[in-house]
Design a protein around this motif. Structure first.
Motif, short mmCIF file in Angstrom:
data_model
loop_
_atom_site.label_atom_id
_atom_site.label_comp_id
_atom_site.label_asym_id
_atom_site.label_seq_id
_atom_site.Cartn_x
_atom_site.Cartn_y
_atom_site.Cartn_z
N ARG A 68 0.83 -1.21 0.00
CA ARG A 68 0.00 0.00 0.00
C ARG A 68 0.86 1.25 0.00
NH1 ARG A 68 -1.13 4.00 3.18
NH2 ARG A 68 0.18 3.11 4.84
N ILE A 69 1.91 1.27 0.81
CA ILE A 69 2.79 2.43 0.89
C ILE A 69 3.45 2.69 -0.46
CG2 ILE A 69 4.90 3.34 1.92
CD1 ILE A 69 4.11 1.80 4.50
N GLN A 70 3.93 1.64 -1.10
CA GLN A 70 4.57 1.81 -2.40
C GLN A 70 3.57 2.31 -3.45
OE1 GLN A 70 7.88 1.65 -3.05
NE2 GLN A 70 8.00 1.41 -0.83
N LEU A 71 2.34 1.79 -3.37
CA LEU A 71 1.31 2.26 -4.30
C LEU A 71 0.99 3.72 -4.05
CD1 LEU A 71 -0.85 1.83 -6.46
CD2 LEU A 71 -2.38 0.99 -4.65
N PHE A 72 0.86 4.12 -2.79
CA PHE A 72 0.57 5.51 -2.45
C PHE A 72 1.64 6.43 -3.02
CE2 PHE A 72 -0.16 8.75 1.17
CZ PHE A 72 -1.14 9.41 0.43
N LYS A 73 2.89 6.03 -2.91
CA LYS A 73 3.98 6.83 -3.48
C LYS A 73 3.81 7.00 -4.99
CE LYS A 73 7.63 5.72 -0.12
NZ LYS A 73 8.96 5.07 0.06
N LYS A 74 3.53 5.90 -5.68
CA LYS A 74 3.37 5.97 -7.13
C LYS A 74 2.21 6.87 -7.51
CE LYS A 74 6.70 3.18 -8.38
NZ LYS A 74 7.86 3.69 -9.15
N LEU A 75 1.13 6.80 -6.74
CA LEU A 75 -0.03 7.64 -7.04
C LEU A 75 0.29 9.11 -6.84
CD1 LEU A 75 -2.84 5.50 -5.36
CD2 LEU A 75 -2.34 5.69 -7.81
N LEU A 76 1.01 9.45 -5.78
CA LEU A 76 1.38 10.85 -5.54
C LEU A 76 2.31 11.36 -6.62
CD1 LEU A 76 1.91 10.85 -1.65
CD2 LEU A 76 -0.10 11.60 -2.94
N GLN A 77 3.16 10.50 -7.13
CA GLN A 77 4.05 10.90 -8.22
C GLN A 77 3.26 11.26 -9.48
OE1 GLN A 77 6.86 7.63 -8.55
NE2 GLN A 77 7.51 7.90 -6.42
N HIS A 78 2.08 10.68 -9.63
CA HIS A 78 1.23 11.00 -10.78
C HIS A 78 0.79 12.47 -10.77
CE1 HIS A 78 0.26 7.65 -13.46
NE2 HIS A 78 0.46 6.84 -12.43
N ILE A 79 0.75 13.07 -9.58
CA ILE A 79 0.36 14.48 -9.51
C ILE A 79 1.57 15.35 -9.13
CG2 ILE A 79 -2.11 14.14 -9.16
CD1 ILE A 79 -1.66 14.47 -6.16
N ASN A 80 2.75 14.88 -9.56
CA ASN A 80 3.99 15.66 -9.49
C ASN A 80 4.48 15.95 -8.07
OD1 ASN A 80 4.04 15.72 -12.28
ND2 ASN A 80 3.00 17.70 -12.40
N LEU A 81 4.15 15.09 -7.13
CA LEU A 81 4.69 15.24 -5.78
C LEU A 81 5.93 14.35 -5.65
CD1 LEU A 81 1.42 15.24 -3.64
CD2 LEU A 81 2.71 17.19 -4.55
N VAL A 82 6.91 14.84 -4.89
CA VAL A 82 8.17 14.14 -4.71
C VAL A 82 8.09 13.31 -3.43
CG1 VAL A 82 10.67 14.36 -4.46
CG2 VAL A 82 9.40 16.00 -5.88
N THR A 83 8.30 12.01 -3.55
CA THR A 83 8.17 11.10 -2.42
C THR A 83 9.53 10.64 -1.92
OG1 THR A 83 7.96 9.19 -3.88
CG2 THR A 83 5.92 10.30 -3.22
N LYS A 84 9.53 10.10 -0.72
CA LYS A 84 10.75 9.54 -0.16
C LYS A 84 11.20 8.35 -0.99
CE LYS A 84 9.60 10.96 4.55
NZ LYS A 84 9.25 10.52 5.92
N SER A 85 12.50 8.13 -1.05
CA SER A 85 13.02 7.00 -1.81
C SER A 85 12.83 5.71 -1.02
CB SER A 85 14.50 7.22 -2.11
OG SER A 85 15.23 7.37 -0.92
#
Length: 286
Positions: free
Chosen positions: A269-286
């Motif tokens: 779920r956490i990895q999916l949430f990161k990918k989804l936020l990247q879709h709207i140009n947000l920078v996530t933790k590595s």
């Protein structure tokens, strides 16, 4: 004197151009009428634990501040979580809603989860014909179609009675993520229905990308969708991808029946949430 002035001017230009600049832009989370406390806390925690804090602040924003409009110049995104969208509408009024719409149209990002997703669609059909019916046109119109729900029966406001672990299927061709099926916390969310209505996941759209579908519902209706709106983009989801199952109240009977299932899939779920936020140009933790 002229030479000294020239040197000082050049030095000033150099210092200005090479001065350290803050890269931080703020992710604003709506906090006002229509926002439920638990959903607000989950969304704040979810974003704070997922985005890169050197790039983004995560702060709440009131309807009054949205109406004033000065927030837009500092915004990386504006987010609406669970609750009830009639409250959003009353608190924001036409000016606040127009400010959000204009912000996205000019290149901003919008995240709408559950009630926030209903709010972002052209039409809402919630509990049509039932005691909780809320149906009508909406003004943001980020998704050119309907949000219909609840997908699963039993929803009650301020209750977990209708909650469940909803199995969704993530579509790799649009989500930049390997295909997988994963249970996500659900409580009252909807699915997205194109105009003209088409619930099938393969439905093409030039302005929208289907990211995930409900896997155990007839015709597998759309659970998560990304849309383009002007120069901006939106992410709308009927399931609560931001909810950390470790923060759920396990003493609640309904939650106790599926919380372990959610915990077992929490890393995905956490990895999916990161990918989804990247879709709207947000920078996530590595």
């Amino acid at each position: 004197m002229l030479m000294l002035k020239t040197i000082l001017t050049s030095l000033g230009d150099f210092l200005y151009l090479h001065a350290p600049m803050s890269r931080q832009k703020t992710i604003f989370v709506y906090n006002g009428e229509g926002s439920l406390k638990n959903s607000l806390q989950m969304l704040l925690r979810g974003l704070q634990s997922t985005v890169d804090s050197s790039v983004h602040n995560v702060l709440t924003i009131t309807p009054e501040d949205i109406i004033k409009g000065s927030w837009a110049k500092d915004a990386a995104a504006i987010c609406f979580g669970g609750g009830y969208d009639l409250g959003f509408i009353r608190a924001l009024g036409p000016v606040g809603i127009r400010n959000i719409r204009d912000y996205v149209y000019r290149g901003g990002s919008y995240l709408g989860i559950c009630a926030g997703a209903y709010f972002g669609c052209e039409h809402i059909y919630f509990d049509e014909g039932g005691k909780l019916e809320v149906c009508g046109e909406r003004d943001l119109k980020f998704f050119p179609g309907f949000c219909r729900g609840p997908v699963y029966p039993g929803f009650q406001y301020n209750s977990e009675v209708g909650a469940k672990a909803a199995p969704i299927k993530v579509l790799p061709e649009n989500c930049l993520y390997p295909e997988l099926k994963i249970p996500i916390y659900f409580n009252g969310g909807g699915f997205f229905d194109f105009l003209p209505p088409d619930k099938v996941c393969s439905n093409p759209s030039a302005q929208a990308k289907i990211l995930a579908c409900y896997d155990d519902v007839e015709d597998q209706p759309i659970a998560i969708i990304k849309t383009k709106f002007g120069l901006g983009q939106t992410l709308l989801t009927g399931v609560h991808v931001e909810f950390d199952p470790h923060m759920l109240d396990e003493s609640d009977f309904t939650l106790s029946t599926f919380v372990e299932e959610l915990k077992n899939h929490n890393d995905k779920r956490i990895q999916l949430f990161k990918k989804l936020l990247q879709h709207i140009n947000l920078v996530t933790k590595s």
